[in-house]
Design a protein around this motif. Sequence first.
Motif, PDB file in Angstrom:
ATOM      1  N   SER A   9      29.584  39.537  29.190  1.00 47.12           N
ATOM      2  CA  SER A   9      28.919  40.057  30.401  1.00 47.12           C
ATOM      3  C   SER A   9      29.900  39.968  31.571  1.00 47.12           C
ATOM      4  O   SER A   9      29.686  39.251  32.552  1.00 47.12           O
ATOM      5  N   GLU A  10      30.959  40.721  31.461  1.00 46.66           N
ATOM      6  CA  GLU A  10      32.125  40.560  32.334  1.00 46.66           C
ATOM      7  C   GLU A  10      31.820  40.804  33.808  1.00 46.66           C
ATOM      8  O   GLU A  10      32.403  40.155  34.684  1.00 46.66           O
ATOM      9  N   PHE A  11      30.910  41.724  34.101  1.00 41.86           N
ATOM     10  CA  PHE A  11      30.640  42.091  35.489  1.00 41.86           C
ATOM     11  C   PHE A  11      29.215  41.738  35.929  1.00 41.86           C
ATOM     12  O   PHE A  11      28.705  42.299  36.887  1.00 41.86           O
ATOM     13  N   ALA A  12      28.596  40.785  35.239  1.00 40.46           N
ATOM     14  CA  ALA A  12      27.198  40.452  35.537  1.00 40.46           C
ATOM     15  C   ALA A  12      27.036  39.536  36.736  1.00 40.46           C
ATOM     16  O   ALA A  12      25.992  39.562  37.400  1.00 40.46           O
ATOM     17  N   SER A  13      28.031  38.716  37.035  1.00 37.01           N
ATOM     18  CA  SER A  13      27.827  37.710  38.093  1.00 37.01           C
ATOM     19  C   SER A  13      29.089  37.401  38.879  1.00 37.01           C
ATOM     20  O   SER A  13      29.264  36.287  39.379  1.00 37.01           O
ATOM     21  N   LEU A  14      29.972  38.371  39.019  1.00 41.54           N
ATOM     22  CA  LEU A  14      31.212  38.147  39.757  1.00 41.54           C
ATOM     23  C   LEU A  14      30.977  38.176  41.261  1.00 41.54           C
ATOM     24  O   LEU A  14      30.069  38.842  41.762  1.00 41.54           O
ATOM     25  N   SER A  15      31.828  37.480  41.997  1.00 40.41           N
ATOM     26  CA  SER A  15      31.807  37.572  43.450  1.00 40.41           C
ATOM     27  C   SER A  15      32.335  38.940  43.875  1.00 40.41           C
ATOM     28  O   SER A  15      33.017  39.618  43.091  1.00 40.41           O
ATOM     29  N   PRO A  16      32.052  39.372  45.101  1.00 37.55           N
ATOM     30  CA  PRO A  16      32.567  40.678  45.550  1.00 37.55           C
ATOM     31  C   PRO A  16      34.086  40.800  45.423  1.00 37.55           C
ATOM     32  O   PRO A  16      34.597  41.827  44.979  1.00 37.55           O
ATOM     33  N   ALA A  17      34.808  39.733  45.790  1.00 31.77           N
ATOM     34  CA  ALA A  17      36.271  39.814  45.753  1.00 31.77           C
ATOM     35  C   ALA A  17      36.782  39.922  44.320  1.00 31.77           C
ATOM     36  O   ALA A  17      37.664  40.737  44.015  1.00 31.77           O
ATOM     37  N   VAL A  18      36.224  39.128  43.411  1.00 33.50           N
ATOM     38  CA  VAL A  18      36.688  39.139  42.022  1.00 33.50           C
ATOM     39  C   VAL A  18      36.282  40.439  41.328  1.00 33.50           C
ATOM     40  O   VAL A  18      37.047  41.009  40.551  1.00 33.50           O
ATOM     41  N   ALA A  19      35.074  40.915  41.616  1.00 32.85           N
ATOM     42  CA  ALA A  19      34.630  42.179  41.017  1.00 32.85           C
ATOM     43  C   ALA A  19      35.568  43.315  41.411  1.00 32.85           C
ATOM     44  O   ALA A  19      35.988  44.115  40.562  1.00 32.85           O
ATOM     45  N   LYS A  20      35.910  43.370  42.686  1.00 36.32           N
ATOM     46  CA  LYS A  20      36.790  44.446  43.149  1.00 36.32           C
ATOM     47  C   LYS A  20      38.189  44.291  42.559  1.00 36.32           C
ATOM     48  O   LYS A  20      38.822  45.284  42.172  1.00 36.32           O
ATOM     49  N   GLU A  21      38.685  43.056  42.460  1.00 30.21           N
ATOM     50  CA  GLU A  21      40.014  42.828  41.899  1.00 30.21           C
ATOM     51  C   GLU A  21      40.073  43.264  40.437  1.00 30.21           C
ATOM     52  O   GLU A  21      41.013  43.966  40.020  1.00 30.21           O
ATOM     53  N   ARG A  22      39.080  42.882  39.635  1.00 27.69           N
ATOM     54  CA  ARG A  22      39.094  43.248  38.218  1.00 27.69           C
ATOM     55  C   ARG A  22      38.943  44.752  38.034  1.00 27.69           C
ATOM     56  O   ARG A  22      39.593  45.354  37.177  1.00 27.69           O
ATOM     57  N   LEU A  23      38.087  45.363  38.852  1.00 25.13           N
ATOM     58  CA  LEU A  23      37.914  46.806  38.754  1.00 25.13           C
ATOM     59  C   LEU A  23      39.180  47.552  39.173  1.00 25.13           C
ATOM     60  O   LEU A  23      39.545  48.560  38.566  1.00 25.13           O
ATOM     61  N   ALA A  24      39.843  47.071  40.215  1.00 32.10           N
ATOM     62  CA  ALA A  24      41.063  47.730  40.682  1.00 32.10           C
ATOM     63  C   ALA A  24      42.156  47.658  39.620  1.00 32.10           C
ATOM     64  O   ALA A  24      42.869  48.641  39.349  1.00 32.10           O
ATOM     65  N   ARG A  25      42.311  46.486  38.983  1.00 31.73           N
ATOM     66  CA  ARG A  25      43.307  46.347  37.915  1.00 31.73           C
ATOM     67  C   ARG A  25      42.967  47.259  36.741  1.00 31.73           C
ATOM     68  O   ARG A  25      43.839  47.919  36.159  1.00 31.73           O
ATOM     69  N   SER A  26      41.695  47.276  36.378  1.00 33.04           N
ATOM     70  CA  SER A  26      41.254  48.099  35.261  1.00 33.04           C
ATOM     71  C   SER A  26      41.482  49.573  35.541  1.00 33.04           C
ATOM     72  O   SER A  26      41.979  50.320  34.689  1.00 33.04           O
ATOM     73  N   LYS A  27      41.109  49.999  36.739  1.00 33.99           N
ATOM     74  CA  LYS A  27      41.288  51.391  37.124  1.00 33.99           C
ATOM     75  C   LYS A  27      42.765  51.782  37.098  1.00 33.99           C
ATOM     76  O   LYS A  27      43.120  52.886  36.650  1.00 33.99           O
ATOM     77  N   ALA A  28      43.648  50.876  37.555  1.00 32.45           N
ATOM     78  CA  ALA A  28      45.077  51.179  37.587  1.00 32.45           C
ATOM     79  C   ALA A  28      45.635  51.367  36.175  1.00 32.45           C
ATOM     80  O   ALA A  28      46.416  52.298  35.917  1.00 32.45           O
ATOM     81  N   LEU A  29      45.247  50.508  35.244  1.00 34.43           N
ATOM     82  CA  LEU A  29      45.709  50.643  33.862  1.00 34.43           C
ATOM     83  C   LEU A  29      45.214  51.947  33.242  1.00 34.43           C
ATOM     84  O   LEU A  29      45.965  52.649  32.547  1.00 34.43           O
ATOM     85  N   PHE A  30      43.952  52.264  33.476  1.00 30.09           N
ATOM     86  CA  PHE A  30      43.363  53.493  32.949  1.00 30.09           C
ATOM     87  C   PHE A  30      44.082  54.715  33.523  1.00 30.09           C
ATOM     88  O   PHE A  30      44.438  55.644  32.788  1.00 30.09           O
ATOM     89  N   THR A  31      44.308  54.712  34.827  1.00 32.98           N
ATOM     90  CA  THR A  31      44.930  55.860  35.499  1.00 32.98           C
ATOM     91  C   THR A  31      46.363  56.062  35.027  1.00 32.98           C
ATOM     92  O   THR A  31      46.804  57.194  34.774  1.00 32.98           O
ATOM     93  N   GLU A  32      47.098  54.967  34.871  1.00 34.98           N
ATOM     94  CA  GLU A  32      48.470  55.074  34.385  1.00 34.98           C
ATOM     95  C   GLU A  32      48.500  55.626  32.967  1.00 34.98           C
ATOM     96  O   GLU A  32      49.364  56.441  32.618  1.00 34.98           O
ATOM     97  N   ALA A  33      47.545  55.204  32.148  1.00 39.78           N
ATOM     98  CA  ALA A  33      47.533  55.629  30.750  1.00 39.78           C
ATOM     99  C   ALA A  33      47.189  57.099  30.604  1.00 39.78           C
ATOM    100  O   ALA A  33      47.849  57.833  29.850  1.00 39.78           O
ATOM    101  N   PHE A  34      46.160  57.557  31.315  1.00 40.06           N
ATOM    102  CA  PHE A  34      45.619  58.892  31.077  1.00 40.06           C
ATOM    103  C   PHE A  34      46.022  59.929  32.125  1.00 40.06           C
ATOM    104  O   PHE A  34      45.709  61.109  31.976  1.00 40.06           O
TER     105      PHE A  34
END
Length: 233
Positions: free
Chosen positions: A86-111
């Motif tokens: 449940s990776e995004f069920a209870s994150l703080s605003p700062a951590v949620a945004k950090e994990r999403l930003a990293r994830s988005k960057a990897l996805f964007t670079e790949a595709f």
Amino acid sequence: MPEIHDVHPGMERELDLLLNAFPEAARPMAMMLVVPDWSGSFPLDRHPGFVRRLKEFPGRKVLHGYTHTLGRNLFNTLFYGTENHSEFASLSPAVAKERLARSKALFTEAFGEEPSWFCAPRWEQNAAAREALGELGFEGFMLSGRYETLSGQKVEIPAVCFDDGDLGWRHAVNRAIRRGQFRRWLADGTTFRLTLHPAELSVPETWRQVTDLMKTLQDEGWQPLEFSETWFS
């Protein structure tokens, strides 16, 4: 609506099996829910061959978490037999945004394009994750019962999930629950999302339930529906 979840470079063989489980007409429509760094061990940028294969696949690619795990804890070990997915069920605003930003960057670079849709692992996301999605420019997200845009539009389409964790009792209970779901949906003609994960391939009784349902859908003339055919097109 066909969906394949937990897509990552460590499950290339399983991806073939999951795709081939769908009727031939449904395979090009399957949405691929891609995890950019599965368990912190399979970053997309280290697996260019797998990325090329996904880029050639015609189905929509959706961002599916970051690592799909927050590690082990007692609750998930006892109740699911797994790490905490449940990776995004209870994150703080700062951590949620950090994990999403990293994830988005990897996805964007790949595709070579930014992801527009997001699905949290286990379809569980809190308000902080939703806010971060808006700040990072996503169009919408997927929950177990619906698709929803960040502007508040919703389309109700329930999902059937066969990934029951690693505990035998959960598989037995959830197979019985799904049998009831299938009877109702087939009788009512309910549009639903048929979601497959690599995990169910390792449980013969559950995988048989998958293949039996596929056969029933074909025998009864059900047709696959792709994402662009909803009113989110």
